[in-house]
Design a protein around this motif. Structure first.
Motif, PDB file in Angstrom:
ATOM      1  N   ILE A 167     -38.239 -50.685 146.194  1.00 35.77           N
ATOM      2  CA  ILE A 167     -38.531 -49.303 146.592  1.00 35.77           C
ATOM      3  C   ILE A 167     -39.253 -48.662 145.417  1.00 35.77           C
ATOM      4  O   ILE A 167     -38.640 -48.155 144.482  1.00 35.77           O
ATOM      5  N   GLN A 168     -40.575 -48.725 145.428  1.00 35.97           N
ATOM      6  CA  GLN A 168     -41.370 -48.376 144.247  1.00 35.97           C
ATOM      7  C   GLN A 168     -42.304 -47.205 144.532  1.00 35.97           C
ATOM      8  O   GLN A 168     -43.163 -47.280 145.414  1.00 35.97           O
ATOM      9  N   TYR A 169     -42.108 -46.117 143.791  1.00 37.20           N
ATOM     10  CA  TYR A 169     -42.957 -44.919 143.899  1.00 37.20           C
ATOM     11  C   TYR A 169     -43.066 -44.415 145.335  1.00 37.20           C
ATOM     12  O   TYR A 169     -44.130 -43.990 145.777  1.00 37.20           O
ATOM     13  N   VAL A 170     -41.966 -44.486 146.072  1.00 36.92           N
ATOM     14  CA  VAL A 170     -41.933 -43.939 147.425  1.00 36.92           C
ATOM     15  C   VAL A 170     -40.692 -43.059 147.556  1.00 36.92           C
ATOM     16  O   VAL A 170     -39.849 -42.989 146.649  1.00 36.92           O
ATOM     17  N   PHE A 212     -37.714 -48.164 141.782  1.00 38.74           N
ATOM     18  CA  PHE A 212     -38.627 -47.994 140.644  1.00 38.74           C
ATOM     19  C   PHE A 212     -39.464 -46.741 140.905  1.00 38.74           C
ATOM     20  O   PHE A 212     -40.343 -46.743 141.762  1.00 38.74           O
ATOM     21  N   GLY A 213     -39.131 -45.650 140.215  1.00 40.56           N
ATOM     22  CA  GLY A 213     -39.867 -44.411 140.443  1.00 40.56           C
ATOM     23  C   GLY A 213     -39.669 -43.850 141.834  1.00 40.56           C
ATOM     24  O   GLY A 213     -40.509 -43.104 142.334  1.00 40.56           O
ATOM     25  N   GLY A 214     -38.554 -44.168 142.481  1.00 38.17           N
ATOM     26  CA  GLY A 214     -38.276 -43.698 143.842  1.00 38.17           C
ATOM     27  C   GLY A 214     -37.401 -42.452 143.837  1.00 38.17           C
ATOM     28  O   GLY A 214     -36.687 -42.170 142.876  1.00 38.17           O
ATOM     29  N   ALA A 234     -31.929 -48.933 139.390  1.00 34.27           N
ATOM     30  CA  ALA A 234     -32.802 -47.768 139.565  1.00 34.27           C
ATOM     31  C   ALA A 234     -33.356 -47.381 138.199  1.00 34.27           C
ATOM     32  O   ALA A 234     -32.587 -47.086 137.277  1.00 34.27           O
ATOM     33  N   ILE A 235     -34.686 -47.403 138.065  1.00 35.38           N
ATOM     34  CA  ILE A 235     -35.320 -47.179 136.767  1.00 35.38           C
ATOM     35  C   ILE A 235     -36.599 -46.350 136.931  1.00 35.38           C
ATOM     36  O   ILE A 235     -36.969 -45.970 138.031  1.00 35.38           O
ATOM     37  N   HIS A 236     -37.245 -46.084 135.804  1.00 34.59           N
ATOM     38  CA  HIS A 236     -38.563 -45.452 135.745  1.00 34.59           C
ATOM     39  C   HIS A 236     -38.640 -44.136 136.518  1.00 34.59           C
ATOM     40  O   HIS A 236     -39.477 -43.957 137.397  1.00 34.59           O
ATOM     41  N   LEU A 256     -27.814 -51.311 137.152  1.00 38.48           N
ATOM     42  CA  LEU A 256     -28.472 -50.685 136.004  1.00 38.48           C
ATOM     43  C   LEU A 256     -29.145 -49.402 136.463  1.00 38.48           C
ATOM     44  O   LEU A 256     -29.968 -49.419 137.384  1.00 38.48           O
ATOM     45  N   LEU A 257     -28.827 -48.289 135.813  1.00 39.89           N
ATOM     46  CA  LEU A 257     -29.398 -46.993 136.172  1.00 39.89           C
ATOM     47  C   LEU A 257     -30.035 -46.391 134.928  1.00 39.89           C
ATOM     48  O   LEU A 257     -29.359 -45.809 134.082  1.00 39.89           O
ATOM     49  N   GLY A 258     -31.345 -46.567 134.800  1.00 39.62           N
ATOM     50  CA  GLY A 258     -32.075 -46.124 133.620  1.00 39.62           C
ATOM     51  C   GLY A 258     -32.791 -47.287 132.968  1.00 39.62           C
ATOM     52  O   GLY A 258     -32.193 -48.335 132.706  1.00 39.62           O
TER      53      GLY A 258
END
Length: 407
Positions: A167-170, A212-214, A234-236, A256-258
């Motif tokens: 799930i990236q940039y959405v 990722f950026g979501g 969940a990152i970025h 992992l969160l961060g």
């Protein structure tokens, strides 16, 4: 409209009278004031938004939809049942129902209609369901587009044996009722992420669910185990996330969160971890947090080998109403791990334990005096008593829902 107006006015007058009382009373602990306001607001929202069916399980998400025998005809009602920081994730609500009929994934660039990959890359909102039981072994990462719900209810659906969900940039994604396990690395390949675009993907981590950026993401009632890297990461700059009612087993680095201690964009991350069962064969990171605000509430921790909740880079962690059952190993009783910092630094990190049930010698090392504003930013819903955790989490993981009867 009149209902909304009346409710809004009621909340306004409550807050007005509350703060008027506070201002005219002797000086009170500002932190207690913040907690009380948060509790009252969340109680009001819960009564207004989650009291649809009143199943009485104590789990506000499940009480919202699970006792409806016509759930299969009212699938999109699920989008109204989210809680916590991801409560505004609507997924594919309002969109068409898309039925996955083909478990294959032969071509990640030109996916066939009827496949899961074809559904998730579309631009319009879709509520994605499954025609029958199936195991989907993806050839490459399943790169999702915005406004999608993957709803596994009514079938036994496994995403396993290959790369899994990205799930990236959405925004506005719901993943519900899926078994996600044995996820592998993918990459060094072309993969489509929308009807108009595909591109080169480097090697992936092999997470079960990679965010990722979501934003506005809700992962609920999934069963996850034995992936190459994390079960859910969940990152970025990801934020507005709820991870609820999931059953996690047989894995090392669970969540992992961060992204990293130096990636400061994660300071705005807000994640709710609620009503999950952290079960057999787990080692650490339930979750491991960096920078942001994390509400860990009413989860059942029945197994860890190293620690349950850890973090670095000064995250705010609010642990409420959880049950922590320590392993018999006398060296692994501590719930918490303050990582990558000396004690004189982590003692200032705002980590709280409130109403947690600590069993078999488990202990939580709290830290930080903590500003009330910081604490409030890590509060996303009202916790139930830890004595109820067993019943609240009894249905964690993918459910066996059958048409015509409640789940």
């Amino acid at each position: 409209m009149s209902y909304i107006t009346t409710t809004s006015l009621s909340l306004f007058f409550f807050l007005f009278s509350f703060f008027t009382f506070i201002s005219s009373s002797p000086l009170q602990d500002p932190e207690l004031v913040a907690q009380e306001v948060n509790r009252k607001i969340n109680a009001s929202i819960a009564r207004r938004n989650l009291g649809y069916l009143s199943c009485g399980t104590g789990n506000p998400i499940d009480d919202c939809w699970r006792c409806d025998p016509n759930w299969e005809k009212n699938r999109q009602r699920l989008a109204d049942c989210a809680i916590g920081f991801g409560k505004n994730a609507i997924g594919g609500k309002g969109g068409k129902i898309y039925v996955v009929t083909d478990s294959g994934d032969d071509d990640p660039v030109t996916p066939k209609p009827g496949t899961l990959r074809y559904a998730v890359i579309q631009d319009e909102p879709l509520w994605i369901i499954f025609q029958r039981d199936m195991v989907i072994k993806l050839k490459e990462e399943l790169i999702m587009n915005s406004f999608k719900t993957i709803d596994g209810r009514g079938a036994s659906v496994h995403i396993a044996g290959g790369p899994c969900i990205t799930i990236q940039y959405v925004t506005n994604v719901i993943v519900h009722g899926i078994n996600i396990h044995d996820c592998k690395q993918g990459g060094n390949a072309m993969v489509r992420d929308s009807p108009r675009h595909y591109g080169w993907r480097t090697i992936s981590d092999g997470d079960g669910v990679s965010i990722f950026g979501g934003s506005h993401i809700w992962v609920d009632h999934c069963s996850l185990s034995n992936c190459n890297d994390g079960l859910i990461d969940a990152i970025h700059g990801s934020t507005a996330i709820t991870l609820s009612n999931n059953y996690m087993t047989h894995h090392d680095k669970v969540m992992l969160l961060g992204h990293s201690d130096t990636y400061t964009q994660d300071k705005n991350m807000q994640v709710t971890i609620a009503f999950n069962h952290f079960g057999e064969g787990l080692v650490q990171r339930m979750p491991r947090c960096r920078h942001g605000y994390f509400h860990v509430v009413n989860n059942d921790y029945t197994h860890w080998e190293m620690y349950a909740i850890g973090g670095s880079a000064n995250p705010t962690i609010n642990s409420q109403g959880n049950r922590f059952v320590a392993p018999n190993d006398r060296f692994s009783k501590e719930v918490t791990k303050h990582e990558d910092a000396p004690e004189n630094e982590w003692k200032g990190w705002n980590w709280r334990s409130e109403g947690d049930l600590l069993v078999n010698g488990a202990f939580f090392t709290a830290s930080g005096a903590g500003a009330s504003s910081s604490y409030a930013r890590a509060s996303s819903l009202s916790a139930r008593p830890s004595s109820l955790v067993g019943s609240i989490t009894t249905g964690a993981g993918a459910l066996s829902c059958r048409k015509g009867s409640s789940c």
